[in-house]
Design a protein around this motif. Sequence first.
Motif, PDB file in Angstrom:
ATOM      1  N   SER A   1      40.149  39.413  39.281  1.00  0.00           N
ATOM      2  CA  SER A   1      39.385  38.584  38.334  1.00  0.00           C
ATOM      3  C   SER A   1      39.110  37.197  38.874  1.00  0.00           C
ATOM      4  O   SER A   1      38.208  36.516  38.410  1.00  0.00           O
ATOM      5  CB  SER A   1      40.163  38.394  37.036  1.00  0.00           C
ATOM      6  OG  SER A   1      40.391  39.592  36.414  1.00  0.00           O
ATOM      7  N   HIS A   2      39.952  36.760  39.783  1.00  0.00           N
ATOM      8  CA  HIS A   2      39.859  35.364  40.229  1.00  0.00           C
ATOM      9  C   HIS A   2      39.158  35.230  41.575  1.00  0.00           C
ATOM     10  O   HIS A   2      39.316  34.221  42.255  1.00  0.00           O
ATOM     11  CB  HIS A   2      41.261  34.756  40.312  1.00  0.00           C
ATOM     12  CG  HIS A   2      41.956  34.663  38.988  1.00  0.00           C
ATOM     13  ND1 HIS A   2      41.413  34.005  37.902  1.00  0.00           N
ATOM     14  CD2 HIS A   2      43.142  35.167  38.553  1.00  0.00           C
ATOM     15  CE1 HIS A   2      42.238  34.100  36.874  1.00  0.00           C
ATOM     16  NE2 HIS A   2      43.293  34.810  37.239  1.00  0.00           N
ATOM     17  N   GLN A   3      38.366  36.254  41.952  1.00  0.00           N
ATOM     18  CA  GLN A   3      37.752  36.194  43.277  1.00  0.00           C
ATOM     19  C   GLN A   3      36.839  34.990  43.442  1.00  0.00           C
ATOM     20  O   GLN A   3      36.841  34.344  44.483  1.00  0.00           O
ATOM     21  CB  GLN A   3      36.992  37.480  43.561  1.00  0.00           C
ATOM     22  CG  GLN A   3      37.915  38.522  44.181  1.00  0.00           C
ATOM     23  CD  GLN A   3      37.196  39.783  44.596  1.00  0.00           C
ATOM     24  OE1 GLN A   3      36.065  40.010  44.189  1.00  0.00           O
ATOM     25  NE2 GLN A   3      37.848  40.584  45.387  1.00  0.00           N
TER      26      GLN A   3
ATOM     27  N   GLU B   1      51.592  38.257  28.031  1.00  0.00           N
ATOM     28  CA  GLU B   1      51.884  39.318  29.013  1.00  0.00           C
ATOM     29  C   GLU B   1      51.231  39.021  30.362  1.00  0.00           C
ATOM     30  O   GLU B   1      51.717  39.456  31.400  1.00  0.00           O
ATOM     31  CB  GLU B   1      51.466  40.710  28.499  1.00  0.00           C
ATOM     32  CG  GLU B   1      49.962  40.920  28.443  1.00  0.00           C
ATOM     33  CD  GLU B   1      49.537  42.383  28.626  1.00  0.00           C
ATOM     34  OE1 GLU B   1      49.762  43.159  27.700  1.00  0.00           O
ATOM     35  OE2 GLU B   1      48.965  42.730  29.677  1.00  0.00           O
ATOM     36  N   ASN B   2      50.139  38.274  30.346  1.00  0.00           N
ATOM     37  CA  ASN B   2      49.513  37.904  31.622  1.00  0.00           C
ATOM     38  C   ASN B   2      50.465  37.024  32.440  1.00  0.00           C
ATOM     39  O   ASN B   2      50.696  37.273  33.619  1.00  0.00           O
ATOM     40  CB  ASN B   2      48.215  37.140  31.334  1.00  0.00           C
ATOM     41  CG  ASN B   2      47.514  36.656  32.593  1.00  0.00           C
ATOM     42  OD1 ASN B   2      46.668  37.343  33.129  1.00  0.00           O
ATOM     43  ND2 ASN B   2      47.878  35.468  33.077  1.00  0.00           N
ATOM     44  N   PHE B   3      51.037  36.018  31.772  1.00  0.00           N
ATOM     45  CA  PHE B   3      51.862  35.051  32.511  1.00  0.00           C
ATOM     46  C   PHE B   3      53.291  35.546  32.731  1.00  0.00           C
ATOM     47  O   PHE B   3      54.033  34.931  33.490  1.00  0.00           O
ATOM     48  CB  PHE B   3      51.854  33.690  31.804  1.00  0.00           C
ATOM     49  CG  PHE B   3      50.496  33.041  31.845  1.00  0.00           C
ATOM     50  CD1 PHE B   3      49.989  32.571  33.046  1.00  0.00           C
ATOM     51  CD2 PHE B   3      49.718  32.935  30.717  1.00  0.00           C
ATOM     52  CE1 PHE B   3      48.729  32.004  33.112  1.00  0.00           C
ATOM     53  CE2 PHE B   3      48.450  32.366  30.769  1.00  0.00           C
ATOM     54  CZ  PHE B   3      47.959  31.899  31.974  1.00  0.00           C
TER      55      PHE B   3
ATOM     56  N   ASP C   1      38.472  32.547  33.872  1.00  0.00           N
ATOM     57  CA  ASP C   1      38.477  33.980  34.221  1.00  0.00           C
ATOM     58  C   ASP C   1      39.369  34.752  33.263  1.00  0.00           C
ATOM     59  O   ASP C   1      38.995  35.805  32.745  1.00  0.00           O
ATOM     60  CB  ASP C   1      39.035  34.185  35.645  1.00  0.00           C
ATOM     61  CG  ASP C   1      38.167  33.565  36.725  1.00  0.00           C
ATOM     62  OD1 ASP C   1      36.956  33.417  36.506  1.00  0.00           O
ATOM     63  OD2 ASP C   1      38.729  33.227  37.791  1.00  0.00           O
ATOM     64  N   ASP C   2      40.571  34.227  33.046  1.00  0.00           N
ATOM     65  CA  ASP C   2      41.534  34.917  32.181  1.00  0.00           C
ATOM     66  C   ASP C   2      41.022  35.020  30.750  1.00  0.00           C
ATOM     67  O   ASP C   2      41.118  36.062  30.103  1.00  0.00           O
ATOM     68  CB  ASP C   2      42.880  34.169  32.198  1.00  0.00           C
ATOM     69  CG  ASP C   2      43.584  34.266  33.535  1.00  0.00           C
ATOM     70  OD1 ASP C   2      43.395  35.277  34.233  1.00  0.00           O
ATOM     71  OD2 ASP C   2      44.319  33.332  33.899  1.00  0.00           O
ATOM     72  N   MET C   3      40.473  33.901  30.263  1.00  0.00           N
ATOM     73  CA  MET C   3      39.995  33.882  28.876  1.00  0.00           C
ATOM     74  C   MET C   3      38.887  34.906  28.663  1.00  0.00           C
ATOM     75  O   MET C   3      38.808  35.550  27.605  1.00  0.00           O
ATOM     76  CB  MET C   3      39.485  32.484  28.528  1.00  0.00           C
ATOM     77  CG  MET C   3      40.604  31.504  28.253  1.00  0.00           C
ATOM     78  SD  MET C   3      40.172  29.790  28.576  1.00  0.00           S
ATOM     79  CE  MET C   3      38.669  29.590  27.711  1.00  0.00           C
TER      80      MET C   3
ATOM     81  N   TYR D   1      48.395  41.964  39.165  1.00  0.00           N
ATOM     82  CA  TYR D   1      47.442  43.041  39.412  1.00  0.00           C
ATOM     83  C   TYR D   1      46.005  42.599  39.098  1.00  0.00           C
ATOM     84  O   TYR D   1      45.060  43.240  39.518  1.00  0.00           O
ATOM     85  CB  TYR D   1      47.874  44.197  38.514  1.00  0.00           C
ATOM     86  CG  TYR D   1      47.274  45.547  38.797  1.00  0.00           C
ATOM     87  CD1 TYR D   1      47.228  46.059  40.089  1.00  0.00           C
ATOM     88  CD2 TYR D   1      46.792  46.335  37.748  1.00  0.00           C
ATOM     89  CE1 TYR D   1      46.705  47.325  40.323  1.00  0.00           C
ATOM     90  CE2 TYR D   1      46.276  47.594  37.971  1.00  0.00           C
ATOM     91  CZ  TYR D   1      46.225  48.081  39.268  1.00  0.00           C
ATOM     92  OH  TYR D   1      45.721  49.334  39.507  1.00  0.00           O
ATOM     93  N   HIS D   2      45.870  41.522  38.332  1.00  0.00           N
ATOM     94  CA  HIS D   2      44.526  41.141  37.881  1.00  0.00           C
ATOM     95  C   HIS D   2      43.864  40.118  38.808  1.00  0.00           C
ATOM     96  O   HIS D   2      42.858  39.534  38.449  1.00  0.00           O
ATOM     97  CB  HIS D   2      44.588  40.585  36.449  1.00  0.00           C
ATOM     98  CG  HIS D   2      45.044  39.165  36.341  1.00  0.00           C
ATOM     99  ND1 HIS D   2      46.359  38.785  36.448  1.00  0.00           N
ATOM    100  CD2 HIS D   2      44.356  38.014  36.151  1.00  0.00           C
ATOM    101  CE1 HIS D   2      46.449  37.471  36.314  1.00  0.00           C
ATOM    102  NE2 HIS D   2      45.250  36.972  36.153  1.00  0.00           N
ATOM    103  N   ASN D   3      44.410  39.940  40.000  1.00  0.00           N
ATOM    104  CA  ASN D   3      43.869  38.897  40.870  1.00  0.00           C
ATOM    105  C   ASN D   3      42.409  39.097  41.232  1.00  0.00           C
ATOM    106  O   ASN D   3      41.719  38.135  41.570  1.00  0.00           O
ATOM    107  CB  ASN D   3      44.718  38.766  42.141  1.00  0.00           C
ATOM    108  CG  ASN D   3      45.618  37.549  42.047  1.00  0.00           C
ATOM    109  OD1 ASN D   3      45.550  36.802  41.073  1.00  0.00           O
ATOM    110  ND2 ASN D   3      46.464  37.347  43.035  1.00  0.00           N
TER     111      ASN D   3
HETATM  112 FE   LIG Z   1      44.809  34.967  35.853  1.00  0.00          FE
END
Ligand SMILES: [Fe+2]
Length: 460
Positions: free
Chosen positions: A224-226, A213-215, A372-374, A220-222
């Motif tokens: 997380s990647h700051q 579902e992430n990919f 980050d995603d993991m 919206y979860h950007n």
């Molecule tokens: Fe991501």
Amino acid sequence: MVPTVDYSGLVDPDGGTVAREIFVSREVFEAELENIFARAWLLVGHESQVPQADDYVVSRMGTDSVILTRNRQDEILVLLNSCPHRGMRVCRYDAGNTQIFTCPYHGWSFSTDRDRVERPGALVGLPRAREGYGDTLDRARWGLLPCPRVVNYKGTIWASWDAGVPPFEDYLGDMRLYLDTALDHRDGREGGSVVLGGVQKWRLKANWKLSAENFIGDLYHNISHQSADLAEIGPSGGKGRRDNLRPRRTIGFPALGHGLLGYPPFYDEPPYADTWRKYPEVEAYFRSLHEARVKRLGNSMRVDMSVGTVFPNMSFHSNQPRTLLFSHPVGATEMEMWRLYLVDADAPAAVQDAVRAYALRYSGPGGMTEQDDMENWSYATEASSGTIARRQDYNYQLSLGRERPIPGLRGAVDSGDVSEGNARIFYRRWAEFMRGHDWATLMAAAASEPEPAPLAAHGD
Ligand SMILES: [Fe+2]
Ligand code: FES
């Protein structure tokens, strides 16, 4: 065992909620293996992993180990990697070349060569055969189980254990256009890509659907990647993960369960955007291929590069790093992620090196973005497993009801730039599979999809 419990009511795509049970429950997980993974088309590998006769790689379909191999007649085959005698994993290497697969337990051996056997995977040898079995053993029956449906789509190998599965291209629908941007040569030629290096494989304590579902479209979860965005990991060596990415849309296929972050179709290709400034040779390569693509595709309708998920568990990035991702289910709260990286088959060594280095700092267990995603998925899985936590639904109401049809694409909707519309599409499809529908029912909505509104012609 075909599950008798219908878990489809655990999701409410119209209301935008999903019960946490589907991310942590063992019973639901077992039902997914039967209802989804034993039936759907699954990515197994890429033909460039088995370029020569008798080459093989070991892959997975759901929780089953399978052997992907090319026989001497140039057929690509998928065989269950479990010995019919006592279940031993017949092939314990990740990859190799062999004329005969010999089981390490009691020594039964199997061949794929049609000059020797009628059915690939058939039993051709067993120790003490005459003495122990005489003529009584039915060798035709006791071979490695071949997957009944295998297709080579532009170099990617897909398979299904369900002989009645619809043709792969029907299953894919117009999502095909987006998948093509990952599989085609950068100059616009069909296919023409190969796997760069080996396969990255790693496990994490998270449900497989969090990755899928992430990919499929979670922009919206950007937040997380700051930290990754502040580091200099982009191809050009500047700050950020990528360069020059135009604002993307959330595009999904409600009747089929696929979706992506990308761009609606167009006729005029946007101009080449500088990407590899620090590597002039690499920049020149991609620029010249962009020009070749524009020339080759002319005025034909096309889509741009994107990131997406093909239901259920195959995701791809067609922008750099260009990669195919498997989110293999292992248990309710564990998955095994595999990444293949693709490159043009004739890319010069300097391009391959630059692409490899960028892929490693971006993706995979050592890549900043993937880490980050993991972290999100594994902590979310753990924090959703508690007795009280399990009672609460997840929320998928972002941009609810904003879906609009997309000219030029059959059955596609655009739900905005930041939306959970594609996750709703994914869980709607999940529920349809979990209800145990037959294929006619599963494909009915896609089959009755009207012709898409035409895309305004070139130059309009
Ligand atoms: Fe991501
Ligand atoms: S388990 Fe394979 S030969 Fe016995």
